[in-house]
Design a protein around this motif. Sequence first.
Motif, short mmCIF file in Angstrom:
data_model
loop_
_atom_site.label_atom_id
_atom_site.label_comp_id
_atom_site.label_asym_id
_atom_site.label_seq_id
_atom_site.Cartn_x
_atom_site.Cartn_y
_atom_site.Cartn_z
N ARG B 141 1.04 -1.03 -0.04
CA ARG B 141 0.24 0.07 -0.22
C ARG B 141 0.85 1.36 -0.04
NH1 ARG B 141 -5.37 -1.57 1.03
NH2 ARG B 141 -5.88 -3.31 2.02
N ARG B 142 1.82 1.19 1.08
CA ARG B 142 2.87 2.42 1.05
C ARG B 142 3.35 2.57 -0.58
NH1 ARG B 142 4.74 6.33 1.17
NH2 ARG B 142 5.79 7.35 2.03
N PHE B 145 1.72 1.03 -4.03
CA PHE B 145 0.39 2.33 -4.43
C PHE B 145 0.66 3.28 -3.74
CE2 PHE B 145 -1.83 -1.85 -4.37
CZ PHE B 145 -1.77 -2.30 -5.32
N ASP B 146 1.76 3.89 -3.50
CA ASP B 146 1.87 4.94 -3.08
C ASP B 146 1.07 5.71 -2.13
OD1 ASP B 146 4.30 7.03 -3.23
OD2 ASP B 146 3.59 8.25 -4.95
N LYS B 148 -0.18 7.51 1.18
CA LYS B 148 0.27 8.45 2.25
C LYS B 148 -0.67 7.00 3.28
CE LYS B 148 1.54 12.32 0.40
NZ LYS B 148 2.56 11.40 -0.78
N PRO B 149 0.57 7.05 4.82
CA PRO B 149 -0.09 6.93 6.05
C PRO B 149 -1.64 7.09 6.32
CG PRO B 149 2.21 7.06 6.13
CD PRO B 149 1.91 8.07 4.83
N GLN B 151 -3.97 7.97 4.28
CA GLN B 151 -4.52 6.81 3.30
C GLN B 151 -4.61 5.92 3.93
OE1 GLN B 151 -1.94 8.43 -0.25
NE2 GLN B 151 -4.16 9.53 -0.58
N GLN B 155 -7.75 3.24 4.36
CA GLN B 155 -8.32 2.60 3.68
C GLN B 155 -8.26 1.09 5.19
OE1 GLN B 155 -4.71 1.70 1.28
NE2 GLN B 155 -5.81 3.79 -0.62
#
Lengths: 483, 189
Positions: B141-142, B145-146, B148-149, B151, B155
Amino acid sequence: MTDSSRSPSSDRELPRLLAELCDDALNANDARRLAELLEANPQTQQKYIEYVHLDACLQYDSILTAGRGKPVQDPQTCDPNRSTVSLPSAFSPTGSRRSEMQSPAFFSRSFISSWTMPILSAAIAIVITATVTWRIVSRTSNTQVVATTSPDEPKTINRSTQLPVVTSLNSKQRSTTLQLEGIGYVTLDGPTDFALIGPMRARLNYGRIKMRVTESTGRGFVIETPDGEVTDLGTEFALSVAKGSDTSLIVREGMVDLRTGEAATPSPPERLVGGEAVSFNAGGNIQRIMSIVASDVDSLGSWPGIPATEPLIESVADNLRGPEVKSYYEIVHGGFCEDARAYVDRNYEWNGLDALGMPEFLIGADYILPFNNDRLAKDLEITVTLARPAILYVLFDDRGPTPQWLRDSFVDTGLDIGTDEDTGPIYRPKPRQLGKGPGVSIDNRFSIWSRKIGDAGSIVLGPRGGKTGRAMYGIAAVPLESK
Amino acid sequence: MASDSECQQDRQSWQAEYMQMFVTNQRRIHAFIRTIVPSKPDSEDILQETSITGWSKYADVAASLHGAPESFVSWICTIARFEALKHYRKKQSHMLPFSESLLNELADRQQQQSEHLELRYQALAICVQKLSQTDRELLQRRYEFDAKPQQIADQIGRPVNSVYKGLQRIRAALMTCIERVLHAEGFAR
């Protein structure tokens, strides 16, 4: 004077600052503090370099997608074909079109999208187009290929748009290889019903194929079968679809995602890496293929249910791996020779120790490629099943003590053989490279132990024993009657 | 004297070679830039500028590099270093408060241990495979998919602080694992 860069508090502070730096959460005060710590202490600089280097490497998707594990779905799009971007034409072999690729995170953000790379690429495209003119002649526009290589039917090629361009077709007596532009190669082996059905998609209804993706733009290519679909993630793999039995998948290098079931409602992906093989069906049942048979090292490999000619080693199995493991042993019938690959998980080769070559009795033997990683497995039991009476050979690394089971039931022939070892999974400043032929770049010596097996049946071999730094033993067999 | 067509062929040849070398070694070049300029967008800008500058200079050095990847990486990283300094001077107010002498020190240090860092990358590939599925998903995820923490926290329904801590813990575990792998393979420093 107090050196604040080496205080206990800075030891705790640095990891936090580095983490915040990598997560874009460093405020101005913390940034100044980080600079202060780095200015003052070379050791801190080293930690900083290693940490930021780790962060930079993680940006590259190949690291995160290597190995097993279910990929997480893109939270932005929930689209499995996420981050698809247009690449500059230089990245496609002819430079004649833009190619689609499953983009690494890095590419998707800025590198490709900027104006600079296309300018460079336009120049390159001219170069590459010139060098492949001979291949362009063999194609027209975008080409749909429906290749049916049944002996009763001629090959047919139909055309439409939005499909991979076939840049060459090489047909041999038993196999046909298609070169797909911007993707790689597909070899159809024997009677095959195979069709290209989309820009990054093909369907295998029947038969055996081997696919090797050689271009980064080919990553994400999907092959559908009646039992499920395989998504290439940069690899070489083989598929076999036969009526009335499960579909077989062998991953030779790299990795793939397997989804069982119909394309409209596939199961969650299961990731397989090089050295793993499974059979699967549309109901979602996935079984490990314990061993595969290769008629020679470079062949497609024979598939379960398609026996090679008069095999001596029928099968091999171990007691270590449960159903969750998909790794396979490889059996090579009649394939033992100079430069024969030694392990499924290492690029090592068997060779004679000097120019005289390996002992003659081993040449042409059936042999097994085991897992070198099993060299430290204390409770290992390998069961080799022989089809008829044989002399079974165990090739044992001389660098450690001989285990009791080997001394009790085998005889040391007094002859030795060597391995020629390529650099392992770790990069080495002075990499070892494979030589060609006997006596060239031999790295380690193995004693050849033998045992006469008077009847067909199973033989159990024990663990290698000893400590790290020694290799797993090799296994070979020749018919007893011929000796 | 070489004819026009021979010159054209030479030019085409090194252009293709440059592109191949650059793309093949892009990860290493980018990692080098990131350590001098940690900001991801800035480092990517510098990567662009480096690719253009290298493109314009490659014809002059191609013969002396002998097509060797290590020589190419060393040469292009020197270009990257100067591009980073140029970039830093232009955008200093938006970047980390590193002095030029510190940037040079970091660049020197990194260029001296190019092979060691490549070793660490190889070890990282092994260590990532040892992560739990949950940890790998968090990294995906980090990084993939770039996100941010914050985001990520939204999620997966966790407090943002636990995401930060999770990422920090995983990276620390990877650092430890890398040292272990290197030690086991006889590359302890």
